[in-house]
Design an enzyme around this catalytic site. Sequence first.
Site, PDB file in Angstrom:
ATOM      1  CB  CYS A   1       6.393  84.184  98.527  1.00  0.00           C
ATOM      2  SG  CYS A   1       7.349  82.835  99.282  1.00  0.00           S
TER       3      CYS A   1
ATOM      4  CG  HIS B   1       6.091  79.700  96.846  1.00  0.00           C
ATOM      5  ND1 HIS B   1       6.275  81.034  96.567  1.00  0.00           N
ATOM      6  CD2 HIS B   1       4.862  79.358  96.348  1.00  0.00           C
ATOM      7  CE1 HIS B   1       5.211  81.487  95.921  1.00  0.00           C
ATOM      8  NE2 HIS B   1       4.339  80.505  95.775  1.00  0.00           N
TER       9      HIS B   1
END
Length: 240
Positions: free
Chosen positions: A135, A57
């Site tokens: 993301c 992430h």
Amino acid sequence: MMNGSCKIPFCSTSGEGEEIEEAISALDLPREPVILNIYDMFWTNDYTANVGVGVYHSGLEVYGREYAYGGHPFPFSGVFDIRPRESKELGEQFKFKESLHLGYTDFTDQEVEKLLDELGKEFRGDKYHLMSKNCNHFTGAFSQILTGRDIPAWVNRLAYMSTCVPFLQKCLPKEWLTPVALQSSVNETNPQPSTGGCGGSSTGGGCDNMSICTESTTIEGGQDAALTVSGGCTDDSAAA
């Protein structure tokens, strides 16, 4: 005038920006560092390392806040912010890995806020897709605007891996997809009783972006996470 060395203790630079820094300093433009913060998905890389890919992430830090993107079932922005490198605001399964100094921006903090509002129209929560709009796609697009640079390709390798392994997306734990900080924001924006949807929120039939395996296992910390198992998969709520 800066001497070209990075003054941020947790990052490094390529050492090639001295002339650019001098020129910008002469123009007296605002110069704000842009930092890419990268997180391991905690226990997840124990599984994905076997197929040669890490699961990461990322969030982009500028003006003292870190901005990222996640999914939810509603037609509004999936962009959210946390304190830089505060993995606890993302959830137990996130672990801070490293920071990369991508460059500088001359956008003011007010202009950055306007940019995020515009990006939120493209990166809506209900438009999240592991392979084409996750993301890392967001941080890449945001970085391109702020610095003219994309993020390193290895950060988003999972997206490319997923195109080769279609079932991978169907068997992701939904906790990866709606970080805690984003879920809190969604609850404030669209408070609804939980009906088993994305991270505890849903709209009737739930999300149609993801499928979650019906079987699950308990991992460290008591989290229930759907994994690749012999049982079939069924459409369920999730987004990120």
